[in-house]
Design a protein around this motif. Sequence first.
Motif, PDB file in Angstrom:
ATOM      1  N   ARG A 171       0.841  -1.205   0.000  1.00  0.00           N
ATOM      2  CA  ARG A 171       0.000   0.000   0.000  1.00  0.00           C
ATOM      3  C   ARG A 171       0.872   1.250   0.000  1.00  0.00           C
ATOM      4  O   ARG A 171       0.644   2.175  -0.786  1.00  0.00           O
ATOM      5  N   ARG A 172       1.887   1.275   0.862  1.00  0.00           N
ATOM      6  CA  ARG A 172       2.791   2.426   0.917  1.00  0.00           C
ATOM      7  C   ARG A 172       3.546   2.576  -0.404  1.00  0.00           C
ATOM      8  O   ARG A 172       3.679   3.693  -0.928  1.00  0.00           O
ATOM      9  N   ALA A 173       4.007   1.472  -0.951  1.00  0.00           N
ATOM     10  CA  ALA A 173       4.766   1.527  -2.206  1.00  0.00           C
ATOM     11  C   ALA A 173       3.909   2.053  -3.347  1.00  0.00           C
ATOM     12  O   ALA A 173       4.360   2.875  -4.149  1.00  0.00           O
ATOM     13  N   ARG A 174       2.676   1.591  -3.418  1.00  0.00           N
ATOM     14  CA  ARG A 174       1.802   2.040  -4.497  1.00  0.00           C
ATOM     15  C   ARG A 174       1.485   3.531  -4.364  1.00  0.00           C
ATOM     16  O   ARG A 174       1.374   4.249  -5.370  1.00  0.00           O
ATOM     17  N   GLU A 175       1.335   4.020  -3.138  1.00  0.00           N
ATOM     18  CA  GLU A 175       1.121   5.452  -2.946  1.00  0.00           C
ATOM     19  C   GLU A 175       2.306   6.248  -3.500  1.00  0.00           C
ATOM     20  O   GLU A 175       2.127   7.267  -4.181  1.00  0.00           O
ATOM     21  N   ILE A 176       3.504   5.761  -3.203  1.00  0.00           N
ATOM     22  CA  ILE A 176       4.707   6.479  -3.659  1.00  0.00           C
ATOM     23  C   ILE A 176       4.827   6.419  -5.180  1.00  0.00           C
ATOM     24  O   ILE A 176       5.013   7.449  -5.847  1.00  0.00           O
ATOM     25  N   LEU A 177       4.714   5.210  -5.735  1.00  0.00           N
ATOM     26  CA  LEU A 177       4.963   5.027  -7.164  1.00  0.00           C
ATOM     27  C   LEU A 177       3.845   5.628  -8.018  1.00  0.00           C
ATOM     28  O   LEU A 177       4.120   6.234  -9.063  1.00  0.00           O
ATOM     29  N   PHE A 178       2.589   5.475  -7.608  1.00  0.00           N
ATOM     30  CA  PHE A 178       1.512   6.105  -8.368  1.00  0.00           C
ATOM     31  C   PHE A 178       1.601   7.630  -8.293  1.00  0.00           C
ATOM     32  O   PHE A 178       1.157   8.329  -9.209  1.00  0.00           O
ATOM     33  N   GLY A 179       2.183   8.137  -7.195  1.00  0.00           N
ATOM     34  CA  GLY A 179       2.392   9.572  -7.102  1.00  0.00           C
ATOM     35  C   GLY A 179       3.407  10.101  -8.094  1.00  0.00           C
ATOM     36  O   GLY A 179       3.458  11.315  -8.352  1.00  0.00           O
ATOM     37  N   LEU A 180       4.214   9.216  -8.659  1.00  0.00           N
ATOM     38  CA  LEU A 180       5.221   9.619  -9.635  1.00  0.00           C
ATOM     39  C   LEU A 180       4.716   9.537 -11.076  1.00  0.00           C
ATOM     40  O   LEU A 180       5.483   9.757 -12.011  1.00  0.00           O
ATOM     41  N   LEU A 181       3.436   9.223 -11.251  1.00  0.00           N
ATOM     42  CA  LEU A 181       2.909   9.027 -12.602  1.00  0.00           C
ATOM     43  C   LEU A 181       2.275  10.277 -13.194  1.00  0.00           C
ATOM     44  O   LEU A 181       1.848  10.251 -14.349  1.00  0.00           O
ATOM     45  N   ASP A 182       2.183  11.369 -12.428  1.00  0.00           N
ATOM     46  CA  ASP A 182       1.554  12.564 -12.995  1.00  0.00           C
ATOM     47  C   ASP A 182       2.552  13.337 -13.857  1.00  0.00           C
ATOM     48  O   ASP A 182       3.752  13.060 -13.868  1.00  0.00           O
ATOM     49  N   GLU A 183       2.039  14.318 -14.562  1.00  0.00           N
ATOM     50  CA  GLU A 183       2.829  15.030 -15.567  1.00  0.00           C
ATOM     51  C   GLU A 183       3.893  15.946 -14.961  1.00  0.00           C
ATOM     52  O   GLU A 183       4.709  16.492 -15.700  1.00  0.00           O
ATOM     53  N   THR A 184       3.883  16.134 -13.652  1.00  0.00           N
ATOM     54  CA  THR A 184       4.914  16.984 -13.040  1.00  0.00           C
ATOM     55  C   THR A 184       6.265  16.309 -13.017  1.00  0.00           C
ATOM     56  O   THR A 184       7.277  16.960 -12.742  1.00  0.00           O
ATOM     57  N   HIS A 185       6.300  15.011 -13.279  1.00  0.00           N
ATOM     58  CA  HIS A 185       7.568  14.272 -13.292  1.00  0.00           C
ATOM     59  C   HIS A 185       7.959  13.971 -14.735  1.00  0.00           C
ATOM     60  O   HIS A 185       7.119  13.947 -15.637  1.00  0.00           O
ATOM     61  N   THR A 186       9.238  13.709 -14.935  1.00  0.00           N
ATOM     62  CA  THR A 186       9.734  13.466 -16.288  1.00  0.00           C
ATOM     63  C   THR A 186       9.208  12.133 -16.816  1.00  0.00           C
ATOM     64  O   THR A 186       8.786  11.255 -16.051  1.00  0.00           O
ATOM     65  N   ALA A 187       9.265  11.991 -18.139  1.00  0.00           N
ATOM     66  CA  ALA A 187       8.798  10.753 -18.758  1.00  0.00           C
ATOM     67  C   ALA A 187       9.620   9.565 -18.278  1.00  0.00           C
ATOM     68  O   ALA A 187       9.095   8.463 -18.091  1.00  0.00           O
ATOM     69  N   ASP A 188      10.913   9.773 -18.054  1.00  0.00           N
ATOM     70  CA  ASP A 188      11.759   8.668 -17.594  1.00  0.00           C
ATOM     71  C   ASP A 188      11.351   8.225 -16.195  1.00  0.00           C
ATOM     72  O   ASP A 188      11.297   7.018 -15.914  1.00  0.00           O
ATOM     73  N   VAL A 189      11.059   9.177 -15.320  1.00  0.00           N
ATOM     74  CA  VAL A 189      10.632   8.829 -13.956  1.00  0.00           C
ATOM     75  C   VAL A 189       9.302   8.082 -14.006  1.00  0.00           C
ATOM     76  O   VAL A 189       9.121   7.059 -13.316  1.00  0.00           O
ATOM     77  N   ARG A 190       8.361   8.553 -14.833  1.00  0.00           N
ATOM     78  CA  ARG A 190       7.070   7.866 -14.940  1.00  0.00           C
ATOM     79  C   ARG A 190       7.252   6.444 -15.472  1.00  0.00           C
ATOM     80  O   ARG A 190       6.610   5.504 -14.999  1.00  0.00           O
ATOM     81  N   ARG A 191       8.146   6.283 -16.446  1.00  0.00           N
ATOM     82  CA  ARG A 191       8.376   4.958 -17.022  1.00  0.00           C
ATOM     83  C   ARG A 191       8.967   4.010 -15.973  1.00  0.00           C
ATOM     84  O   ARG A 191       8.569   2.855 -15.857  1.00  0.00           O
TER      85      ARG A 191
END
Length: 633
Positions: A104-124
């Motif tokens: 649950r904690r991991a998914r909160e962190i990783l899904f938080g990195l999927l928005d457009e404020t982060h680079t495409a490489d980070v989202r990938r």
Amino acid sequence: MSRAGAQPLRRARLRPSFLRVLLLALALGSAAGLSWTATAAERREPTEVRDLAYGDVLFHYFAGDRFGAIVRLEVAQAQALLEHHGDDALLLHGGLALDYGLRRRAREILFGLLDETHTADVRRRARLALARDAWRRGDPAETLDVLEPVELETRGTLRDEVQLLRALALLAVDRPDAAADTLAGWESKDRMAPFAHFNRAVALVRSGRPDEGLALLDTVGRDPVTPAPLRDRANLAAGYSLLETREPDRAAERFGRIRLEGPYATQGLLGAGWAAADAGRLQAALGPWTRLTTQPAFDPAVQEALIALPYVYAQTLDPLSAAARFEASIGRLDDERGRIAEAEDALAAGGLLDGIALLVADPGAPAEALVERVPPSLALFVGELVASNRFRGHLERLRDLEEIQAGLEDWREKIENFDLMLATREARWAERAPTVQDPRIAEAADDFVARRDALVETFEARLASDDPMALLTEEEADAHARLEAVRTRLERLPADPALEALRDKQRVLAGVVRWQATREHAERIWGARKALAEVDAQLAELDDRRAGLEVALVEARTGFEGFAGRIDEARDRIETLLPRVRGARATETEALVALAREQLDARSERLRLQIAEARFELARLYERAALAGGPTP
């Protein structure tokens, strides 16, 4: 051999045993078990470290201390020490949380990195970490959902991993066409390439394009760059696929490439026997199957050969020989079931626990160490258990829990030291507090203030007189008083010319004193005011120190109580967490035992079915002999 004579075996072959089906499924399964599958926090690219705290985290991470890494990472994040590595730290944090099962904690962190404020490489990378986790949990549908938005325009290891993971997930959800298309554009020639080609070949065969798939399997099975186990796996897959398409001669060629010292040797020998039997060369099937039957009956391929070999004898020799072999095979399979029963008894008695404890305590211990720690009746089955992904997953979680428990127990000891330190400081405070609170200190401070006020009053009165002589120093005032006394005495004496010189000298000296006092009057006022200001500053500092002491006394008492509360809270949390960690360890240990029990049950059930099949065929031999009126086997 007559056509009629071969018919009973052919009928048996048209009803293949479940092991034959199992081997075909294994052969046409994915190569994920042999490949590079990484944990969620692995495979990080080298990066320039610009924050000292992040370097400390990476040091512990690459040293294998995941617990130390995640603790330092959370501390650095809480203290805002990762100015230049915020996204990298979040990716690492999410991956470590996944490895620890904090989904649950991991998914909160990783899904938080999927928005457009982060680079495409980070989202990938975040999507890839989530996809790895879903794949490891056996959820190919979620794996595909997470990977769907990931584009493959990039090159390198990241692209290859996304491509292969997506293809494996497509195979797992029975979409072999899409899996084959996904791997069709594979470009890399690194260590992942053979696995990609193998899985594409599997996808082609399963999607109804056997010619393309078999050609690619042939390439993988011959390529010297391909790891030897994967070459054997490719040849095994090709062989069983060709058996299913009724091409036994070509299948025999593929089985012949499998190394006799490799992990797929017995399956290859079994396949070689079936290839010969399918081609009508029953005598040729005797060689590989007979060789198999000389090996321990632990191996499922050997067990299958023990049933298949009497089939051949039933067609090529007299029924008496076939019946004897059936009886012998049934006896060996019964013995194997007996060994499994003994292993199950040893397992129920806790025979696996010492070995598990050893592997948990020593992560570097080889699998053979587990074999040495279990009862002999269980040792034979341990190697297969240790090699399974599920076993390794439970074992890794047990090691993590062991580390967490050791950390909690260490902190429980430190908490007691904190209690002792706090008690020592409180005792020192209790010893010094009365001295600081002594009323004589306050009385002395008040006396200083009163003396200062008196000095100020005197100074202001002298200034009001506007007489420079009022600001004489004590030495000057004493000299002036002595001159005035001399003047008084001279005035009392009668007029005498001899005394005039003394009177003149007195007047000159008194004038010098007044002149000097007049000349320095402004300077004396400034000096006096400066001295009074210094006195005021020192008195103010004294007041501040007294107030600070009072506050310190109050805060010390409050601090003692606050620290005591925090220590008690930490102690309570530790005492709450320790039973939960021990319970989780017991759960994981039981899961390992249950996994071993499940494996033994599956083996026992498979043997039961094989024995039933052998008894059925033996009964058919008796029936045929009775109907023919010949000797009873």
